[in-house]
Design a protein around this motif. Structure first.
Motif, PDB file in Angstrom:
ATOM      1  N   LEU A 157     -40.870 -75.236 157.034  1.00 34.92           N
ATOM      2  CA  LEU A 157     -41.457 -73.904 156.894  1.00 34.92           C
ATOM      3  C   LEU A 157     -41.125 -73.036 158.116  1.00 34.92           C
ATOM      4  O   LEU A 157     -40.685 -73.540 159.159  1.00 34.92           O
ATOM      5  CB  LEU A 157     -42.966 -74.025 156.722  1.00 34.92           C
ATOM      6  CG  LEU A 157     -43.433 -74.888 155.537  1.00 34.92           C
ATOM      7  CD1 LEU A 157     -44.959 -74.988 155.526  1.00 34.92           C
ATOM      8  CD2 LEU A 157     -42.927 -74.314 154.224  1.00 34.92           C
ATOM      9  N   ALA A 158     -41.355 -71.748 157.976  1.00 35.92           N
ATOM     10  CA  ALA A 158     -41.035 -70.809 159.054  1.00 35.92           C
ATOM     11  C   ALA A 158     -41.779 -71.143 160.335  1.00 35.92           C
ATOM     12  O   ALA A 158     -41.278 -70.926 161.443  1.00 35.92           O
ATOM     13  CB  ALA A 158     -41.344 -69.382 158.603  1.00 35.92           C
ATOM     14  N   GLY A 159     -42.967 -71.684 160.234  1.00 45.45           N
ATOM     15  CA  GLY A 159     -43.760 -72.014 161.409  1.00 45.45           C
ATOM     16  C   GLY A 159     -43.388 -73.317 162.068  1.00 45.45           C
ATOM     17  O   GLY A 159     -43.991 -73.696 163.080  1.00 45.45           O
ATOM     18  N   GLY A 160     -42.440 -74.055 161.503  1.00 49.31           N
ATOM     19  CA  GLY A 160     -42.000 -75.311 162.104  1.00 49.31           C
ATOM     20  C   GLY A 160     -42.607 -76.549 161.490  1.00 49.31           C
ATOM     21  O   GLY A 160     -42.172 -77.671 161.781  1.00 49.31           O
ATOM     22  N   LYS A 161     -43.645 -76.390 160.669  1.00 46.78           N
ATOM     23  CA  LYS A 161     -44.201 -77.551 159.979  1.00 46.78           C
ATOM     24  C   LYS A 161     -43.338 -77.889 158.760  1.00 46.78           C
ATOM     25  O   LYS A 161     -42.505 -77.096 158.327  1.00 46.78           O
ATOM     26  CB  LYS A 161     -45.643 -77.274 159.553  1.00 46.78           C
ATOM     27  CG  LYS A 161     -46.610 -77.121 160.729  1.00 46.78           C
ATOM     28  CD  LYS A 161     -48.040 -76.928 160.252  1.00 46.78           C
ATOM     29  CE  LYS A 161     -48.990 -76.808 161.438  1.00 46.78           C
ATOM     30  NZ  LYS A 161     -50.403 -76.651 161.001  1.00 46.78           N
ATOM     31  N   VAL A 162     -43.557 -79.087 158.195  1.00 42.92           N
ATOM     32  CA  VAL A 162     -42.777 -79.560 157.046  1.00 42.92           C
ATOM     33  C   VAL A 162     -43.718 -79.792 155.869  1.00 42.92           C
ATOM     34  O   VAL A 162     -44.703 -80.545 155.995  1.00 42.92           O
ATOM     35  CB  VAL A 162     -42.007 -80.854 157.371  1.00 42.92           C
ATOM     36  CG1 VAL A 162     -41.216 -81.323 156.146  1.00 42.92           C
ATOM     37  CG2 VAL A 162     -41.077 -80.627 158.554  1.00 42.92           C
ATOM     38  N   LEU A 163     -43.404 -79.161 154.745  1.00 40.58           N
ATOM     39  CA  LEU A 163     -44.193 -79.340 153.525  1.00 40.58           C
ATOM     40  C   LEU A 163     -43.634 -80.520 152.737  1.00 40.58           C
ATOM     41  O   LEU A 163     -42.468 -80.518 152.350  1.00 40.58           O
ATOM     42  CB  LEU A 163     -44.140 -78.073 152.666  1.00 40.58           C
ATOM     43  CG  LEU A 163     -44.757 -78.189 151.270  1.00 40.58           C
ATOM     44  CD1 LEU A 163     -46.274 -78.371 151.370  1.00 40.58           C
ATOM     45  CD2 LEU A 163     -44.400 -76.966 150.422  1.00 40.58           C
ATOM     46  N   ILE A 164     -44.481 -81.504 152.500  1.00 40.50           N
ATOM     47  CA  ILE A 164     -44.142 -82.671 151.681  1.00 40.50           C
ATOM     48  C   ILE A 164     -44.865 -82.503 150.351  1.00 40.50           C
ATOM     49  O   ILE A 164     -46.096 -82.351 150.338  1.00 40.50           O
ATOM     50  CB  ILE A 164     -44.575 -83.986 152.347  1.00 40.50           C
ATOM     51  CG1 ILE A 164     -44.046 -84.070 153.778  1.00 40.50           C
ATOM     52  CG2 ILE A 164     -44.138 -85.178 151.511  1.00 40.50           C
ATOM     53  CD1 ILE A 164     -42.560 -84.142 153.897  1.00 40.50           C
ATOM     54  N   ALA A 165     -44.125 -82.556 149.224  1.00 37.51           N
ATOM     55  CA  ALA A 165     -44.769 -82.293 147.929  1.00 37.51           C
ATOM     56  C   ALA A 165     -44.320 -83.278 146.862  1.00 37.51           C
ATOM     57  O   ALA A 165     -43.137 -83.618 146.764  1.00 37.51           O
ATOM     58  CB  ALA A 165     -44.458 -80.866 147.469  1.00 37.51           C
ATOM     59  N   GLY A 166     -45.295 -83.723 146.062  1.00 33.38           N
ATOM     60  CA  GLY A 166     -45.027 -84.507 144.859  1.00 33.38           C
ATOM     61  C   GLY A 166     -44.338 -85.830 145.115  1.00 33.38           C
ATOM     62  O   GLY A 166     -44.537 -86.491 146.127  1.00 33.38           O
ATOM     63  N   GLY A 167     -43.522 -86.236 144.151  1.00 34.54           N
ATOM     64  CA  GLY A 167     -42.823 -87.513 144.205  1.00 34.54           C
ATOM     65  C   GLY A 167     -43.566 -88.603 143.469  1.00 34.54           C
ATOM     66  O   GLY A 167     -44.575 -88.368 142.794  1.00 34.54           O
ATOM     67  N   GLN A 168     -43.060 -89.822 143.624  1.00 32.81           N
ATOM     68  CA  GLN A 168     -43.674 -90.982 142.982  1.00 32.81           C
ATOM     69  C   GLN A 168     -44.275 -91.894 144.027  1.00 32.81           C
ATOM     70  O   GLN A 168     -43.670 -92.165 145.065  1.00 32.81           O
ATOM     71  CB  GLN A 168     -42.631 -91.761 142.179  1.00 32.81           C
ATOM     72  CG  GLN A 168     -42.053 -90.984 141.020  1.00 32.81           C
ATOM     73  CD  GLN A 168     -41.147 -91.860 140.163  1.00 32.81           C
ATOM     74  OE1 GLN A 168     -41.611 -92.753 139.459  1.00 32.81           O
ATOM     75  NE2 GLN A 168     -39.853 -91.593 140.211  1.00 32.81           N
ATOM     76  N   GLY A 169     -45.476 -92.341 143.758  1.00 25.31           N
ATOM     77  CA  GLY A 169     -46.138 -93.338 144.590  1.00 25.31           C
ATOM     78  C   GLY A 169     -46.777 -94.315 143.633  1.00 25.31           C
ATOM     79  O   GLY A 169     -46.103 -95.063 142.938  1.00 25.31           O
ATOM     80  N   VAL A 170     -48.093 -94.273 143.557  1.00 24.69           N
ATOM     81  CA  VAL A 170     -48.793 -94.956 142.472  1.00 24.69           C
ATOM     82  C   VAL A 170     -48.891 -93.925 141.361  1.00 24.69           C
ATOM     83  O   VAL A 170     -49.841 -93.153 141.264  1.00 24.69           O
ATOM     84  CB  VAL A 170     -50.175 -95.440 142.928  1.00 24.69           C
ATOM     85  CG1 VAL A 170     -50.892 -96.141 141.781  1.00 24.69           C
ATOM     86  CG2 VAL A 170     -50.040 -96.363 144.130  1.00 24.69           C
ATOM     87  N   GLY A 171     -47.862 -93.876 140.528  1.00 27.05           N
ATOM     88  CA  GLY A 171     -47.741 -92.834 139.531  1.00 27.05           C
ATOM     89  C   GLY A 171     -47.071 -91.615 140.132  1.00 27.05           C
ATOM     90  O   GLY A 171     -46.628 -91.615 141.289  1.00 27.05           O
ATOM     91  N   VAL A 172     -46.965 -90.562 139.335  1.00 26.98           N
ATOM     92  CA  VAL A 172     -46.368 -89.307 139.798  1.00 26.98           C
ATOM     93  C   VAL A 172     -47.454 -88.476 140.469  1.00 26.98           C
ATOM     94  O   VAL A 172     -48.585 -88.399 139.983  1.00 26.98           O
ATOM     95  CB  VAL A 172     -45.718 -88.552 138.622  1.00 26.98           C
ATOM     96  CG1 VAL A 172     -45.171 -87.201 139.081  1.00 26.98           C
ATOM     97  CG2 VAL A 172     -44.601 -89.397 138.019  1.00 26.98           C
TER      98      VAL A 172
END
Length: 608
Positions: free
Chosen positions: A393-408
């Motif tokens: 992101l513009a502020g330097g943080k990282v957005l982690i979204a979705g994916g598969q773990g225990v289910g979607v």
């Protein structure tokens, strides 16, 4: 005297009358003999047996003698090896004038083949099966009408075609009755050589691996040549072609059969001004890995799988290794290993020059330090993820979204490089994996497509707003997609290409559409020249988008095309050396595109 004679005569008369049953208790009439046989009729195969019985003691014979079969004194009948109607006779032992006859019908021998008409390639094999009826001896003798020139056949019916094409005849003869035969007509197809791919567009000095198939098992080898000689390029004995350093064509790559040098296959090659050319090989084959441009201009290659398409996922193939590509030297060198093997993970260059690697195995994450060439564990995510997205992101943080773990997963979290920790942020409206995440010029992140836990492919999209930490719905795509690409264009719009529309049937897409950030809607563009999924798309310095790769083994896996933002069309450009799905691609500072691995390959290429 006369009186005595008269008395004797009277006595004799009484004796005669008594012996004839005239009132004596031991007398009676004898019953006539009647002979019967069971069964009265029998239907048998040649050589078969049948047990006959009679109601009285009898002698057994066959009316036609040995030609009609044989029978024992116990009534055990054996049929002859000829068809017809014969008669078993039972004659009373007490009265040879009394007898009975049973009718025996013996079937004729017949032969049927499993395939009366067969077409096979030169030198290939086919197994014939003969079904023999009418006899207990079902064995056959095999022969070829044309003799050795028509091929060969084993005693078990395995036919091998000759080295030349033509029409030949396989004959099965009954061993029980050699007058009974069955014939199969075998068409041996002409020997043909096919070259894959049949046509190509390559860049200057571009390399393409050709594959030749010959429809024979006798000798499937070929010799390779370029019809135009050195002016048309060069080709190795294994079929690896290198285009000349001049544009032109078409040039002709020729594969000639070793079995029959009069037969060949030809591929047409056109050489254009732009395309891929090989660079050094990685230390190992990688698929679903990452490639990250470092501040030094070098590339960090991390993880992946060596046998995703050819082995068993997560058995022995995921990698913890990493290597660095030197753009100037065109070489790879190993660097530090990760703490765990990772595949379908993410790798994000942070503003501090380090690379954040997340998921692909569990919830863990680690940082790669280019200065020391080592990985160090950092804070863990709230849940294990793979096939998720990571967006700086513009502020330097990282957005982690979705994916598969225990289910979607629908959850999302933020990584803070300062604290080295992950914290929860708003969840998406829909759980999704194998989706895309694109940082827009307004600082928001466009999340598009993917599939959910039910396996349904999604057309929905949503926007993440870093200022509020929330997701909101935006316009849906015209087509549901997963394993697609989403590329930010120079005009601020987003180009979405290809993907899979239906996870159940795996159908790849050629369609493309563009997201308008201002309107919040998608509109059709394109389509691409071929269907693609698991491909890559890179915005070039001139504003066009390079789209290449795709499904393993498909023609789209090695071709490439350019998207023109101005007119919304795709045109072919020079393709890659080999088919690549789930490859890693990066735009280099000098404007070239680096692509590595995919489809379990070890090689890398540069587009220029």
């Amino acid at each position: 005297m006369n009186t005595r004679i008269g008395a004797l005569v009277l006595l004799a008369l009484l004796v005669v009358l008594t012996g004839c049953g005239g009132g004596g208790t031991g007398g009676g009439t004898t019953n006539p003999i009647v002979v019967s046989i069971s069964p009265p009729t029998a239907n048998l195969n040649q050589g078969a047996t049948q047990s006959f019985t009679a109601n009285v003691a009898v002698n057994w014979t066959v009316q036609e003698g040995a030609a009609g079969g044989s029978i024992t004194n116990m009534g055990a009948y054996t049929a002859p090896n000829i068809g017809g109607t014969f008669h078993v006779i039972a004659t009373s032992q007490a009265d040879t004038s009394k007898s009975a006859t049973a009718t025996v019908n013996i079937a004729a021998v017949a032969i049927f083949l499993n395939q009366p008409f067969v077409t096979i390639d030169v030198g290939n094999q086919f197994t014939f099966v003969a079904n023999v009826t009418g006899t207990v001896n079902t064995a056959v003798s095999w022969a070829i009408q044309e003799g050795a020139s028509g091929g060969s056949i084993t005693s078990s019916g395995v036919y091998t075609a000759p080295g030349t094409d033509g029409m030949f005849h396989v004959i099965a003869t009954s061993q029980a009755d050699n007058t009974q035969k069955a014939t199969a007509a075998v068409t041996v197809a002409p020997l043909m050589v096919s070259v894959i791919p049949p046509s190509n567009l390559l860049g200057l000095l571009g390399v393409r691996d050709f594959i030749a198939t010959v429809n024979t098992s006798l000798n499937a080898h070929v010799t390779w040549s370029v019809q135009e000689g050195a002016a048309g390029g060069a080709i190795t004995a294994s079929g690896q072609y290198t285009a000349p350093n001049t544009t032109g064509g078409p040039f002709h790559v020729v594969a000639t059969s070793v079995q029959d040098s009069t037969k060949n296959g030809i591929a047409n090659v056109t050489v254009g001004g732009s395309g891929f050319r090989p660079t050094g090989d990685m230390s190992t084959a990688r698929t679903a890995h990452t490639a990250t441009l470092l501040p030094s201009g070098k590339l960090l290659i991390v993880g992946g799988d060596t046998c995703l398409f050819t082995g068993y996922y997560y058995e022995f193939c995921p990698l913890s290794s990493a290597e660095v590509y030197d753009v100037g030297a065109g070489t790879f060198a190993t660097t530090g290993k990760m703490s765990v093997a990772r595949v379908f993970h993410t790798a994000t260059l942070l503003n501090n020059g380090k690379v954040l690697v997340t998921g692909g195995h569990d919830a863990s994450a680690e940082l790669y330090d280019p200065a020391s060439g080592t990985f160090a564990v950092t804070g863990s995510m709230s849940v294990g993820r793979n096939s998720h997205t990571a967006t700086l992101l513009a502020g330097g943080k990282v957005l982690i979204a979705g994916g598969q773990g225990v289910g979607v997963l629908a959850t999302a979290e933020l990584y803070d490089p300062t604290s080295g920790t992950f914290t929860a942020t708003g969840s998406m409206a829909a759980a999704r994996t194998s989706h895309t995440a694109t940082l827009l010029i307004n600082g928001k992140v466009l999340i598009a497509g993917g599939f959910n836990s039910a396996g349904a492919t999604l057309a929905t999209t949503e926007l993440y707003d870093p200022s509020s930490g929330t997701f909101t719905a935006t316009g849906a795509m015209a087509t549901a997609r997963t394993s697609h690409t989403a590329t930010l264009l120079a005009n601020g719009k987003v180009l979405v290409t290809g993907g899979i529309a239906n996870m159940a049937n795996g159908g790849s897409l050629s369609s493309a559409e563009v997201y308008d950030v201002v309107a919040g809607t998608f509109s059709a563009t394109g389509p691409m020249m071929t269907v693609r999924d698991s491909h890559f798309a890179i915005l070039l310095a001139n504003g066009t988008v390079l789209v290449a790769g795709g499904p393993f083994g498909s023609s789209g896996g090695l071709t490439a095309e350019l998207y023109n933002t101005g007119n919304g069309t795709f045109t072919e450009t020079g393709g890659m050396e080999t088919s690549r799905a789930l490859a890693a691609a990066v735009l280099l500072p000098d404007g070239r595109v680096f692509v590595s691995g995919g489809s379990d390959t070890i090689s890398a290429e540069l587009y220029e």
